[in-house]
Design a protein around this motif. Structure first.
Motif, PDB file in Angstrom:
ATOM      1  N   GLY A 108       0.804  -1.211   0.000  1.00 15.41           N
ATOM      2  CA  GLY A 108       0.000   0.000   0.000  1.00 15.41           C
ATOM      3  C   GLY A 108       0.836   1.259   0.000  1.00 15.41           C
ATOM      4  N   ARG A 109       1.906   1.275   0.778  1.00 11.74           N
ATOM      5  CA  ARG A 109       2.788   2.451   0.792  1.00 11.74           C
ATOM      6  C   ARG A 109       3.432   2.665  -0.573  1.00 11.74           C
ATOM      7  NH1 ARG A 109       4.212   4.961   5.474  1.00 11.74           N
ATOM      8  NH2 ARG A 109       6.245   5.479   4.598  1.00 11.74           N
ATOM      9  N   GLU A 110       3.794   1.581  -1.219  1.00  7.52           N
ATOM     10  CA  GLU A 110       4.400   1.670  -2.553  1.00  7.52           C
ATOM     11  C   GLU A 110       3.394   2.232  -3.567  1.00  7.52           C
ATOM     12  OE1 GLU A 110       5.630  -1.544  -5.900  1.00  7.52           O
ATOM     13  OE2 GLU A 110       6.485  -1.887  -3.900  1.00  7.52           O
ATOM     14  N   ILE A 111       2.172   1.735  -3.524  1.00  5.97           N
ATOM     15  CA  ILE A 111       1.137   2.223  -4.437  1.00  5.97           C
ATOM     16  C   ILE A 111       0.855   3.695  -4.171  1.00  5.97           C
ATOM     17  CG2 ILE A 111      -1.324   2.047  -5.038  1.00  5.97           C
ATOM     18  CD1 ILE A 111      -1.012  -1.028  -4.609  1.00  5.97           C
ATOM     19  N   ARG A 112       0.716   4.063  -2.910  1.00  6.79           N
ATOM     20  CA  ARG A 112       0.454   5.463  -2.553  1.00  6.79           C
ATOM     21  C   ARG A 112       1.573   6.367  -3.046  1.00  6.79           C
ATOM     22  NH1 ARG A 112       1.660   8.185   2.418  1.00  6.79           N
ATOM     23  NH2 ARG A 112       0.336   9.995   2.676  1.00  6.79           N
ATOM     24  N   GLN A 113       2.801   5.940  -2.891  1.00  2.16           N
ATOM     25  CA  GLN A 113       3.964   6.710  -3.348  1.00  2.16           C
ATOM     26  C   GLN A 113       3.905   6.894  -4.861  1.00  2.16           C
ATOM     27  OE1 GLN A 113       6.418   7.305  -0.855  1.00  2.16           O
ATOM     28  NE2 GLN A 113       7.648   8.621  -2.144  1.00  2.16           N
ATOM     29  N   ARG A 114       3.548   5.850  -5.564  1.00  2.00           N
ATOM     30  CA  ARG A 114       3.459   5.920  -7.031  1.00  2.00           C
ATOM     31  C   ARG A 114       2.344   6.875  -7.465  1.00  2.00           C
ATOM     32  NH1 ARG A 114       1.822   1.047 -11.022  1.00  2.00           N
ATOM     33  NH2 ARG A 114       1.913   2.261 -12.929  1.00  2.00           N
ATOM     34  N   LEU A 115       1.223   6.830  -6.768  1.00  2.00           N
ATOM     35  CA  LEU A 115       0.082   7.675  -7.114  1.00  2.00           C
ATOM     36  C   LEU A 115       0.332   9.146  -6.818  1.00  2.00           C
ATOM     37  CD1 LEU A 115      -2.721   5.398  -5.704  1.00  2.00           C
ATOM     38  CD2 LEU A 115      -2.508   6.077  -8.100  1.00  2.00           C
ATOM     39  N   LEU A 116       0.907   9.433  -5.669  1.00  2.00           N
ATOM     40  CA  LEU A 116       1.061  10.825  -5.238  1.00  2.00           C
ATOM     41  C   LEU A 116       2.387  11.449  -5.646  1.00  2.00           C
ATOM     42  CD1 LEU A 116      -0.487  10.659  -1.671  1.00  2.00           C
ATOM     43  CD2 LEU A 116      -1.285  12.053  -3.582  1.00  2.00           C
ATOM     44  N   GLY A 117       3.430  10.648  -5.714  1.00  2.00           N
ATOM     45  CA  GLY A 117       4.758  11.185  -5.980  1.00  2.00           C
ATOM     46  C   GLY A 117       5.480  11.495  -4.683  1.00  2.00           C
ATOM     47  N   ASP A 118       6.785  11.517  -4.752  1.00  2.00           N
ATOM     48  CA  ASP A 118       7.627  11.694  -3.564  1.00  2.00           C
ATOM     49  C   ASP A 118       7.334  13.004  -2.841  1.00  2.00           C
ATOM     50  OD1 ASP A 118       8.886   9.288  -4.117  1.00  2.00           O
ATOM     51  OD2 ASP A 118      10.562  10.236  -5.172  1.00  2.00           O
TER      52      ASP A 118
ATOM     53  N   MET B  34      -3.450  12.393  -7.993  1.00  3.84           N
ATOM     54  CA  MET B  34      -3.197  11.005  -8.377  1.00  3.84           C
ATOM     55  C   MET B  34      -3.577  10.769  -9.839  1.00  3.84           C
ATOM     56  SD  MET B  34      -4.658   8.919  -5.112  1.00  3.84           S
ATOM     57  CE  MET B  34      -3.896   8.997  -3.505  1.00  3.84           C
ATOM     58  N   ALA B  35      -4.712  11.296 -10.237  1.00  4.09           N
ATOM     59  CA  ALA B  35      -5.171  11.113 -11.622  1.00  4.09           C
ATOM     60  C   ALA B  35      -4.192  11.741 -12.609  1.00  4.09           C
ATOM     61  CB  ALA B  35      -6.575  11.700 -11.794  1.00  4.09           C
ATOM     62  N   ARG B  36      -3.699  12.939 -12.302  1.00  2.13           N
ATOM     63  CA  ARG B  36      -2.710  13.575 -13.183  1.00  2.13           C
ATOM     64  C   ARG B  36      -1.441  12.728 -13.222  1.00  2.13           C
ATOM     65  NH1 ARG B  36      -1.940  15.749 -16.590  1.00  2.13           N
ATOM     66  NH2 ARG B  36      -0.634  17.537 -16.181  1.00  2.13           N
ATOM     67  N   ASN B  37      -1.009  12.245 -12.072  1.00  2.00           N
ATOM     68  CA  ASN B  37       0.210  11.436 -12.026  1.00  2.00           C
ATOM     69  C   ASN B  37       0.050  10.107 -12.759  1.00  2.00           C
ATOM     70  OD1 ASN B  37       1.601  13.378 -10.585  1.00  2.00           O
ATOM     71  ND2 ASN B  37       1.247  12.425  -8.602  1.00  2.00           N
ATOM     72  N   MET B  38      -1.171   9.630 -12.904  1.00  2.00           N
ATOM     73  CA  MET B  38      -1.422   8.370 -13.596  1.00  2.00           C
ATOM     74  C   MET B  38      -1.669   8.574 -15.092  1.00  2.00           C
ATOM     75  SD  MET B  38      -0.957   5.885 -11.543  1.00  2.00           S
ATOM     76  CE  MET B  38       0.402   6.885 -10.948  1.00  2.00           C
TER      77      MET B  38
END
Length: 130
Positions: free
Chosen positions: A10-20, A85-89
């Motif tokens: 979950g932390r990995e997914i959240r990081q990917r969605l939001l960015g560092d 998140m949507a923009r980052n995806m």
């Protein structure tokens, strides 16, 4: 809270969605006390690890579902997070704006107006970060 098997995922997914940058900022301003730290751990485990990590839909589609849900329920602070998140995806500003406009016939123009104001401000913020 004991960290279960979906916490790291979950932390990995959240990081990917939001960015560092956004994750670091939220750690300093939202999850900076024991109560909110517990909430963050729970969200990492249950929401990001178990829901976002399920097969069947990609992260891009899941992010758009959250944008629609937030608009329909008037969850403006969450909308800002999910628009990021949507923009980052990979959703463009134009696509997200059009999706929000489309909702006007279903959830009402006042909700869409507020959502577009949130989107406008977030898109400006993200352009400035780039």
């Amino acid at each position: 809270m004991d960290k279960g098997p979906n916490h790291a995922k979950g932390r990995e997914i959240r990081q990917r969605l939001l960015g560092d940058r956004a994750v670091e900022q939220m750690a300093k301003t939202v999850y900076d006390d024991p109560i909110m730290e517990k909430f963050g751990d729970y969200a990492a485990e249950a929401v990001f690890g178990m829901l976002w990590g399920r097969p069947g839909l990609d992260l891009k589609t899941r992010a758009l579902i959250c944008v629609v849900s937030d608009t329909a329920t008037h969850a403006w602070p969450e909308l800002k997070i999910h628009l990021r998140m949507a923009r980052n995806m990979g959703w463009t500003e134009e696509e997200l704006s059009e999706a929000l406009l489309h909702m006007g016939g279903y959830v009402g123009l006042p909700a869409v107006r507020e959502a577009l104001l949130v989107a406008r401000d977030l898109f400006r913020e993200m352009r400035a970060e780039a």
